[in-house]
Design a protein around this motif. Structure first.
Motif, PDB file in Angstrom:
ATOM      1  N   LYS A 218       0.813  -1.217   0.000  1.00 34.82           N
ATOM      2  CA  LYS A 218       0.000   0.000   0.000  1.00 34.82           C
ATOM      3  C   LYS A 218       0.848   1.270   0.000  1.00 34.82           C
ATOM      4  CE  LYS A 218      -4.073  -1.948   2.302  1.00 34.82           C
ATOM      5  NZ  LYS A 218      -4.879  -1.958   3.561  1.00 34.82           N
ATOM      6  N   THR A 219       2.116   1.144   0.438  1.00 32.72           N
ATOM      7  CA  THR A 219       2.981   2.332   0.463  1.00 32.72           C
ATOM      8  C   THR A 219       3.504   2.696  -0.923  1.00 32.72           C
ATOM      9  OG1 THR A 219       4.986   1.044   0.879  1.00 32.72           O
ATOM     10  CG2 THR A 219       3.715   1.772   2.812  1.00 32.72           C
ATOM     11  N   GLY A 220       3.246   1.842  -1.912  1.00 33.17           N
ATOM     12  CA  GLY A 220       3.707   2.128  -3.266  1.00 33.17           C
ATOM     13  C   GLY A 220       4.744   1.151  -3.782  1.00 33.17           C
ATOM     14  N   MET A 221       5.172   0.218  -2.921  1.00 32.36           N
ATOM     15  CA  MET A 221       6.127  -0.790  -3.379  1.00 32.36           C
ATOM     16  C   MET A 221       5.445  -1.715  -4.387  1.00 32.36           C
ATOM     17  SD  MET A 221       8.101  -2.177   0.011  1.00 32.36           S
ATOM     18  CE  MET A 221       9.197  -1.149   0.975  1.00 32.36           C
ATOM     19  N   THR A 222       6.255  -2.301  -5.279  1.00 33.38           N
ATOM     20  CA  THR A 222       5.700  -3.360  -6.122  1.00 33.38           C
ATOM     21  C   THR A 222       5.371  -4.530  -5.202  1.00 33.38           C
ATOM     22  OG1 THR A 222       7.831  -4.444  -6.527  1.00 33.38           O
ATOM     23  CG2 THR A 222       7.184  -2.641  -8.035  1.00 33.38           C
TER      24      THR A 222
END
Length: 345
Positions: A210-214
């Motif tokens: 959810k933080t933007g990591m793949t």
């Protein structure tokens, strides 16, 4: 202490392997190329016993007392039963689910029927005997850890799928679904450290994603963090690469299924809209013809009446006489006379 029994028959399993190698759509059974992380985690006797004790609220300590009877070769209705064990003539079938499935009782019925069929053959039970042939008592559980809201506990019934409802169905099968997401059924997870650790791993993966990591980055970070914090450390250290691969595969599979459901919904919506327009146009056309015919018939009748009235007026007949002869009310005759006069202007 009860005798241990296994529902796994080597000959039957080999036959299943041959039959299912290419998959069988007729039976709803498909070959899988990857096992799930939960399946792998609970495939050992020690972990299975821990899960059994947690769900059944027992305190057995000897893993060798149990038999793991999970099929290793097939998925029933597209999914593998994650954990099935038998202990002291109690058979517990458990599945891990990230998507709520109200059809679990029907799927379970297919699975357990197959297991009982093997059990009967393996133990040479005589179904035509005048004595009752004893079989393990079944318990069915789904452990839900999906992202959509679900109650802490609910009972799914096979009878809910029956088209004709009856108060006391003659065939019933119940599956207990436990929500094991964070803050749900904490006591259940406390009694099974492996389950608790697995849910923590899943939650970490979701958090980092959810933080933007793949998703791959999130999975790798979650595994490393679990090892650092001692969460299923031995399991993750031993199976790190495989766990990462399996988790990504499961995510891709779920994403694919989600996209398929959305596509089917979109196609259904479009087909429904087109059909609705088609039906609406057909009904509109039919109604238009009906109204047009009615109006035409009425118009023709009025014109006929006006022709009769013209002739009778020319003969000097009164309104009362005309109304009587054309079998209409005086009011209707007066209305038509006014129309005649308007047309003549």
């Amino acid at each position: 202490m009860g005798k241990r029994h296994s529902l796994t028959n080597k000959n039957t399993e080999q036959e299943n392997n041959n039959n299912y190698r290419n998959g069988s759509k007729e039976t709803g059974i498909y070959r899988n190329h990857k096992d799930g992380v939960a399946y792998k985690l609970f495939s050992g006797k020690k972990e299975s016993l821990s899960l059994y004790n947690s769900i059944m609220r027992t305190d057995y300590t000897d893993p060798d007392e149990i038999e793991v009877v999970t099929l290793n070769s097939a998925i029933y209705i597209g999914r593998k039963n994650d954990n099935a064990i038998i202990l002291h003539f109690n058979m517990l079938l458990t599945e891990f689910q990230t998507t709520f499935n109200p059809n679990m009782p029907l799927r379970t019925l297919i699975y357990v029927s197959n297991e009982y069929e093997k059990y009967i053959a393996e133990h040479e039970l005589n179904l035509y005997s005048e004595y009752i042939q004893k079989i393990p008592t079944p318990y069915f559980v789904t452990l839900y850890y999906g992202s959509k809201e679900q109650p802490e506990k609910q009972i799914l019934r096979l009878s809910d799928a029956y088209k004709n409802k009856t108060e006391n169905p003659e065939l019933e099968l119940m599956v207990t679904q436990y929500n094991v997401n964070p803050s749900y059924n904490e006591e259940l997870k406390r009694r099974c450290p492996e389950l608790d650790g697995y849910i923590k791993y899943v939650e970490k993966t979701r958090k980092y994603h959810k933080t933007g990591m793949t998703y791959e980055e999130a999975v790798k970070k979650a595994v490393d963090e679990c090892i650092e914090e001692g969460i299923l450390k031995e399991f993750f250290v031993k199976n790190k690469a495989e766990v990462i691969s399996m988790t990504i595969f499961e995510y891709d599979e779920e994403e694919h299924m989600r996209l398929e459901r959305e596509e089917q919904y979109r196609k259904g919506e479009e087909a429904g809209e087109a059909r609705g327009i088609e039906i609406g146009e057909a009904r509109g056309e039919a109604r238009g013809i009906e109204i047009g015919e009615a109006r035409g018939e009425n118009r023709g009748r009025c014109e006929g009446l006006k022709n009769q009235i013209r002739k009778k007026l020319a003969k000097g007949k009164t309104i009362l006489q005309i109304a009587d002869e054309v079998e209409e009310t005086e009011e209707k005759v007066i209305e038509l006379i006014k129309e005649i006069e308007t047309e003549q202007v």
